[in-house]
Design a protein around this motif. Sequence first.
Motif, PDB file in Angstrom:
ATOM      1  N   GLY A 312      32.394  36.469  55.991  1.00 38.82           N
ATOM      2  CA  GLY A 312      31.398  37.437  56.398  1.00 38.82           C
ATOM      3  C   GLY A 312      31.314  38.653  55.507  1.00 38.82           C
ATOM      4  N   PHE A 313      30.613  39.654  56.020  1.00 44.17           N
ATOM      5  CA  PHE A 313      30.392  40.860  55.228  1.00 44.17           C
ATOM      6  C   PHE A 313      31.687  41.587  54.905  1.00 44.17           C
ATOM      7  N   ALA A 314      32.633  41.585  55.864  1.00 43.21           N
ATOM      8  CA  ALA A 314      33.890  42.292  55.626  1.00 43.21           C
ATOM      9  C   ALA A 314      34.661  41.662  54.479  1.00 43.21           C
ATOM     10  N   GLY A 315      34.699  40.335  54.449  1.00 40.85           N
ATOM     11  CA  GLY A 315      35.383  39.651  53.365  1.00 40.85           C
ATOM     12  C   GLY A 315      34.715  39.886  52.031  1.00 40.85           C
ATOM     13  N   TYR A 316      33.388  39.892  52.038  1.00 40.10           N
ATOM     14  CA  TYR A 316      32.627  40.168  50.809  1.00 40.10           C
ATOM     15  C   TYR A 316      32.924  41.562  50.280  1.00 40.10           C
ATOM     16  N   GLN A 317      32.845  42.580  51.149  1.00 42.75           N
ATOM     17  CA  GLN A 317      33.068  43.945  50.676  1.00 42.75           C
ATOM     18  C   GLN A 317      34.500  44.133  50.194  1.00 42.75           C
ATOM     19  N   SER A 318      35.454  43.581  50.919  1.00 48.51           N
ATOM     20  CA  SER A 318      36.857  43.711  50.524  1.00 48.51           C
ATOM     21  C   SER A 318      37.096  43.167  49.127  1.00 48.51           C
ATOM     22  N   GLU A 319      36.457  42.060  48.801  1.00 48.35           N
ATOM     23  CA  GLU A 319      36.652  41.434  47.491  1.00 48.35           C
ATOM     24  C   GLU A 319      35.858  42.147  46.407  1.00 48.35           C
ATOM     25  N   HIS A 320      34.592  42.423  46.680  1.00 47.60           N
ATOM     26  CA  HIS A 320      33.738  42.965  45.615  1.00 47.60           C
ATOM     27  C   HIS A 320      34.027  44.428  45.321  1.00 47.60           C
ATOM     28  N   GLU A 321      34.550  45.161  46.307  1.00 46.49           N
ATOM     29  CA  GLU A 321      34.880  46.567  46.092  1.00 46.49           C
ATOM     30  C   GLU A 321      35.965  46.736  45.032  1.00 46.49           C
ATOM     31  N   LYS A 322      36.745  45.706  44.811  1.00 42.85           N
ATOM     32  CA  LYS A 322      37.767  45.770  43.761  1.00 42.85           C
ATOM     33  C   LYS A 322      37.126  45.955  42.388  1.00 42.85           C
ATOM     34  N   LEU A 323      35.878  45.486  42.229  1.00 48.04           N
ATOM     35  CA  LEU A 323      35.160  45.640  40.969  1.00 48.04           C
ATOM     36  C   LEU A 323      34.378  46.936  40.915  1.00 48.04           C
ATOM     37  N   THR A 324      33.722  47.310  42.013  1.00 49.13           N
ATOM     38  CA  THR A 324      32.825  48.461  41.983  1.00 49.13           C
ATOM     39  C   THR A 324      33.546  49.799  42.054  1.00 49.13           C
ATOM     40  N   ALA A 325      34.622  49.872  42.814  1.00 49.41           N
ATOM     41  CA  ALA A 325      35.297  51.163  43.022  1.00 49.41           C
ATOM     42  C   ALA A 325      35.785  51.784  41.713  1.00 49.41           C
ATOM     43  N   PRO A 326      36.464  51.045  40.842  1.00 48.88           N
ATOM     44  CA  PRO A 326      36.892  51.669  39.577  1.00 48.88           C
ATOM     45  C   PRO A 326      35.722  52.149  38.728  1.00 48.88           C
ATOM     46  N   LYS A 327      34.612  51.404  38.740  1.00 48.15           N
ATOM     47  CA  LYS A 327      33.444  51.809  37.953  1.00 48.15           C
ATOM     48  C   LYS A 327      32.882  53.128  38.478  1.00 48.15           C
ATOM     49  N   GLN A 328      32.819  53.282  39.799  1.00 48.69           N
ATOM     50  CA  GLN A 328      32.284  54.514  40.356  1.00 48.69           C
ATOM     51  C   GLN A 328      33.171  55.706  40.028  1.00 48.69           C
ATOM     52  N   ARG A 329      34.477  55.485  40.028  1.00 48.50           N
ATOM     53  CA  ARG A 329      35.388  56.590  39.731  1.00 48.50           C
ATOM     54  C   ARG A 329      35.262  57.061  38.286  1.00 48.50           C
ATOM     55  N   ARG A 330      34.791  56.189  37.393  1.00 47.28           N
ATOM     56  CA  ARG A 330      34.749  56.536  35.975  1.00 47.28           C
ATOM     57  C   ARG A 330      33.384  57.029  35.499  1.00 47.28           C
ATOM     58  N   ILE A 331      32.451  57.247  36.420  1.00 48.63           N
ATOM     59  CA  ILE A 331      31.117  57.679  36.011  1.00 48.63           C
ATOM     60  C   ILE A 331      31.171  58.996  35.243  1.00 48.63           C
ATOM     61  N   GLY A 332      31.935  59.952  35.732  1.00 50.80           N
ATOM     62  CA  GLY A 332      32.011  61.247  35.072  1.00 50.80           C
ATOM     63  C   GLY A 332      32.563  61.155  33.661  1.00 50.80           C
ATOM     64  N   ILE A 333      33.573  60.323  33.472  1.00 53.79           N
ATOM     65  CA  ILE A 333      34.164  60.131  32.150  1.00 53.79           C
ATOM     66  C   ILE A 333      33.148  59.504  31.208  1.00 53.79           C
ATOM     67  N   ALA A 334      32.453  58.477  31.698  1.00 57.15           N
ATOM     68  CA  ALA A 334      31.458  57.802  30.864  1.00 57.15           C
ATOM     69  C   ALA A 334      30.331  58.751  30.492  1.00 57.15           C
ATOM     70  N   ALA A 335      29.902  59.586  31.430  1.00 54.26           N
ATOM     71  CA  ALA A 335      28.844  60.552  31.145  1.00 54.26           C
ATOM     72  C   ALA A 335      29.282  61.538  30.075  1.00 54.26           C
ATOM     73  N   GLY A 336      30.552  61.957  30.130  1.00 52.06           N
ATOM     74  CA  GLY A 336      31.063  62.885  29.135  1.00 52.06           C
ATOM     75  C   GLY A 336      31.079  62.291  27.745  1.00 52.06           C
ATOM     76  N   PHE A 337      31.373  60.992  27.639  1.00 49.30           N
ATOM     77  CA  PHE A 337      31.349  60.329  26.336  1.00 49.30           C
ATOM     78  C   PHE A 337      29.930  60.204  25.802  1.00 49.30           C
ATOM     79  N   LEU A 338      28.996  59.827  26.683  1.00 46.64           N
ATOM     80  CA  LEU A 338      27.641  59.522  26.229  1.00 46.64           C
ATOM     81  C   LEU A 338      26.807  60.778  26.008  1.00 46.64           C
ATOM     82  N   VAL A 339      26.960  61.761  26.875  1.00 48.82           N
ATOM     83  CA  VAL A 339      26.151  62.978  26.796  1.00 48.82           C
ATOM     84  C   VAL A 339      27.074  64.204  26.875  1.00 48.82           C
ATOM     85  N   PRO A 340      27.765  64.525  25.805  1.00 49.98           N
ATOM     86  CA  PRO A 340      28.640  65.703  25.823  1.00 49.98           C
ATOM     87  C   PRO A 340      27.844  66.977  26.087  1.00 49.98           C
ATOM     88  N   LYS A 341      28.515  67.963  26.675  1.00 51.93           N
ATOM     89  CA  LYS A 341      27.834  69.196  27.047  1.00 51.93           C
ATOM     90  C   LYS A 341      27.734  70.189  25.899  1.00 51.93           C
TER      91      LYS A 341
END
Length: 357
Positions: A312-341
């Motif tokens: 079900g949905f709980a199993g899907y989120q538990s598994e797929h969040e392993k991929l999405t969560a690290p990407k979301q945490r690194r948005i600020g770092i990636a933005a700093g590399f691509l568009v420095p202030k």
Amino acid sequence: MTTVLISGAGVAGPTLAYWLARTGLTPTVVERSEGLRSSGNPVDVRGRALPVAEAMGITSELRKYATQATGMVVLDADGRVKARTEMGAPGEVEIARTDLAAVLYRAAAGDAEFVFGDSIATLNGDADGVDVTFERGAPRRFDYVIGADGLHSTVRRLAFGPEEQFVRHAGLYIATLPLAGKPPEPHDVVLYNVPRRLVALHPARGEAGAAFIFRGPPLPGSAYRSLGQQKQIVTTVYRGVGWRVPALLEQVSAADDLYFDAVSRVVLPRWSRGRIGLVGDAASCVSLFGDGSSLAMAGGFTLASALASGAGFAGYQSEHEKLTAPKQRRIGIAAGFLVPKTRLGIATRNAAAPVLF
């Protein structure tokens, strides 16, 4: 027969439909536009999306439509080449999002119902299913409804609440458009920065494209909804920038269409409510920096498997969040590399470009 309605025929929707059909479920995809519509921005098929594509038998077709970009060139403040790096790891495919969506649609179309030119109007779920009304078509009932309709998801708004509750501005905006003529660098993506602003030129498949990515405060959607507003924002932000930018702004002013949006991430604790769920950017957008299309394909496969297996949905989120969560945490770092202030930030990034990109 278990029926599943999917809203959105972009990347996540057709992938999910393909795998639902192969697990014995009956998918229907509803798409607001009259036909396939997706931005021409280049995206990558990599990571967990590669085995999904291989299992779907579409790898060779993806490579057929791959862009011609093989390297990335970083320019200094005077527009001179500071560094060049090779792009992509073995097996990865860079492809226009339009072409990726079309390949996925063709793979799924034989086993799924596609309804174009319509959209979900209301959702009324109970313990056994969901009653759905449409803007044009007759009401129908489905066992499940899945929102695969992107950052500005209709399903998420109807089932979970207003967009403002879940969409977080990442401090950037992006505008893209195709350019007239051939790309100046036929195999290289070219990056040119001034503080808080980036211009990127992409060769695509022999037809140049430009991206303007810049820092800015949150604005209400109404502030950049019209094409005229979008053009004005881009031309104002980039006014006075040198290199090739003045000529590019002339093309922005003359454009009949422009992709423009805030760079955002979607954050909500649960990706489902009853028999209504979310996949792709609708559930966990990591916008621009986070392999969104690859995550959408991986998420579609994982959700189909979870629904078919009983996880079900709980199993899907538990598994797929392993991929999405690290990407979301690194948005600020990636933005700093691509568009420095700052200029110092740009110089530091450029010096490290061979390692960072």
